[in-house]
Design a protein around this motif. Structure first.
Motif: not given
Length: 507
Positions: A327, A332, A364-365, A367, A370, A382, A384, A409, A412
């Motif tokens: 990650s 991102s 995702f932003c 993140q 993982c 995430n 976010n 996805k 969530e």
């Protein structure tokens, strides 16, 4: 031959004596969940463990103060004492088939304490507890301690490696290993210890992979089932900047000018992964610089025409597929590489076109953490941060075939936070992690300056357990969150027993 045996017994007798009795006589323990064993007593079909609060050597005094009484068909019994900072007397007695008990010698130990264990100073406040995980242990790196799910501390990180307790503040990624040990990063150095706090392994820090004087360890340290150790590090490499860059914008410590060609280079921090064997030898490594310097990242520059730090923050080794997820928070993006050749087989996240500065992608932003689920799906925390009005989320995504970089996805969960945290949501940019438990249940941790949360949520999005680590602010007279970069959990009884009984220092 007799002489040889006599010499051998001289050397191994101290070990045998210590192995007969746990905890050791007059031992000082930094934990309340204890393995008791006395192999010197006669064999029996049943054994009785008795623990009294205080130091006693007479039968009458001992019996009057017994606080724990437990039977077992083994003379090795795990039991919990109620307090830190107290003295205890204990014994294990064989119980004969006719219920008569043989006398056994009294033994003594003390549980030590630190100010952070005082519930008036620090607490793990339980918001919800269905009781489903009553035997689980929670590892909190911010507290440097292990808690039960009722919110009681049962173990804390003792002073190690010549450091006193005040020097143990910077702890990250504390967790149990498949080998029944505990690993973590302390002051950016990977350590492995046993339950007793003995150092079993410490990462060398020679710069063999980074090419620098040290490896610049960070974020994550994991012991593989094969006994090897994997950790993240950093490499600082030069990246040629566009020829149109104005020199006055580049005069900082990370910019280098080749005056002969009037060319500018930026010193960029890239991530590495290093695998060590048990002797500390590098057996494998991977550098992200080789990939990124040939990638679309050349198009991702800021207003000063400088490249962004990609900020490698987690990895996951998929033992089944022999692949590694990595990650990179600041772009991102998640890379999937094949082990051991290091080939990038998937790139998850938006690609950059010339002049673009987008922070994240549609899924995702910024993140963290993982991982691959038991069903083969990619899941992560995430943060976010690209959506200021939204909350951090846990997402589960279906992977695609090698070479295809799209994700779908399939699940969530919006993480619950308090109102104060939502007003400054961008502060959730750091930390957070997720761990899949049996039954597709998710354990998660996330925190910022205003909120700290650890929870367990099932696939139906029902919270099974929720806790808030807090400390008392004496000046302001209120409880405030204890920041956790990560937290971890062990729910399996055999893992807990392995951890407690695996107490011997490694040779």
């Amino acid at each position: 031959m007799h002489k040889i045996l006599t010499i051998l017994m001289f050397f191994i007798a101290p070990y045998l004596a210590s192995a007969q009795l746990l905890p050791k006589e007059a031992g000082k323990l930094h934990y309340r969940l204890i393995g008791f064993s006395d192999t010197s007593i006669p064999k029996a079909k049943k054994y009785l463990l008795q623990i009294a609060l205080g130091i006693y050597n007479s039968e009458d005094s001992f019996k009057k103060n017994i606080i724990v009484s437990r039977t077992s068909n083994k003379n090795s019994i795990i039991a919990e004492v109620p307090y830190f900072g107290k003295q205890y007397t204990w014994r294990i007695m064989p119980v004969n088939t006719n219920s008569s008990k043989s006398k056994s010698e009294f033994h003594h130990f003390t549980t030590t304490s630190i100010p952070d264990l005082d519930s008036n100073n620090t607490r793990l406040s339980i918001t919800k507890n269905t009781g489903q995980y009553k035997d689980a242990l929670i590892f909190l790196d911010g507290n440097r301690a292990i808690y039960d799910t009722k919110g009681h501390p049962i173990w804390y990180l003792p002073a190690i490696d010549g450091l006193n307790y005040e020097n143990l503040r910077d702890v990250r990624d504390m967790k149990v290993t498949p080998q029944g040990t505990i690993t973590f990063l302390l002051n950016n150095i990977p350590y492995e210890i046993n339950y007793n706090g003995d150092i079993l392994w410490k990462a060398p820090n020679t710069g063999q992979v980074s090419g620098d004087s040290i490896e610049h360890y960070h974020h994550e340290f994991t012991r593989r089932p094969n006994g090897h150790y994997m950790t993240l590090g950093s490499e600082f490499a030069l990246w040629k900047l566009p020829g149109s860059v104005k020199p006055e914008l580049l005069l900082d410590s990370r910019t280098i000018r080749d005056s002969a060609n009037n060319t500018f280079y930026q010193k960029v921090e890239f991530g590495t992964i290093i695998e060590y064997d048990e002797k500390g030898n590098v057996v494998w490594s991977w550098k992200s610089s080789k990939y990124f310097r040939q990638s679309d990242l050349q198009n991702n520059i800021n207003a000063l025409n400088k490249f962004k730090d990609v900020h490698e923050n987690s990895f996951y080794f998929d033992e089944k597929d022999q692949t590694i997820l990595i990650s990179f928070r600041n772009i991102s993006r998640i890379l999937k590489i094949h082990y051991p050749d290091g080939t990038v087989i998937n790139t998850y996240g938006n690609t950059y076109k010339h002049g673009t500065t987008e922070l994240g992608n549609d899924l995702f932003c910024n993140q963290h953490s993982c991982k691959i689920s038991g069903s083969g799906n990619l899941y992560l925390f995430n943060n976010n941060c690209c959506h200021k009005e939204d909350v951090p989320k846990i997402i589960m995504m279906q992977q695609t075939y090698p070479g295809r970089n799209d994700l779908k996805k399939i699940w969530e969960y919006s993480c619950p936070t308090n109102d104060a945290s939502l007003k400054t949501h961008t502060q959730f940019i750091s930390g957070g992690n997720v761990i899949e438990l049996p039954g597709h249940v998710i354990f998660a941790s996330f925190a910022n300056d205003l909120s700290s949360n650890i929870l367990i949520v099932n696939p139906d999005k029902k919270i099974l357990w929720w806790a808030i680590p807090e400390k008392w602010n004496l000046i302001e007279g209120k409880w405030e969150p204890v920041y956790q970069y990560r937290a971890s959990i062990t729910t399996e009884q055999n893992e807990i027993e392995h951890l407690i009984w695996n107490d011997k220092p490694r040779k």
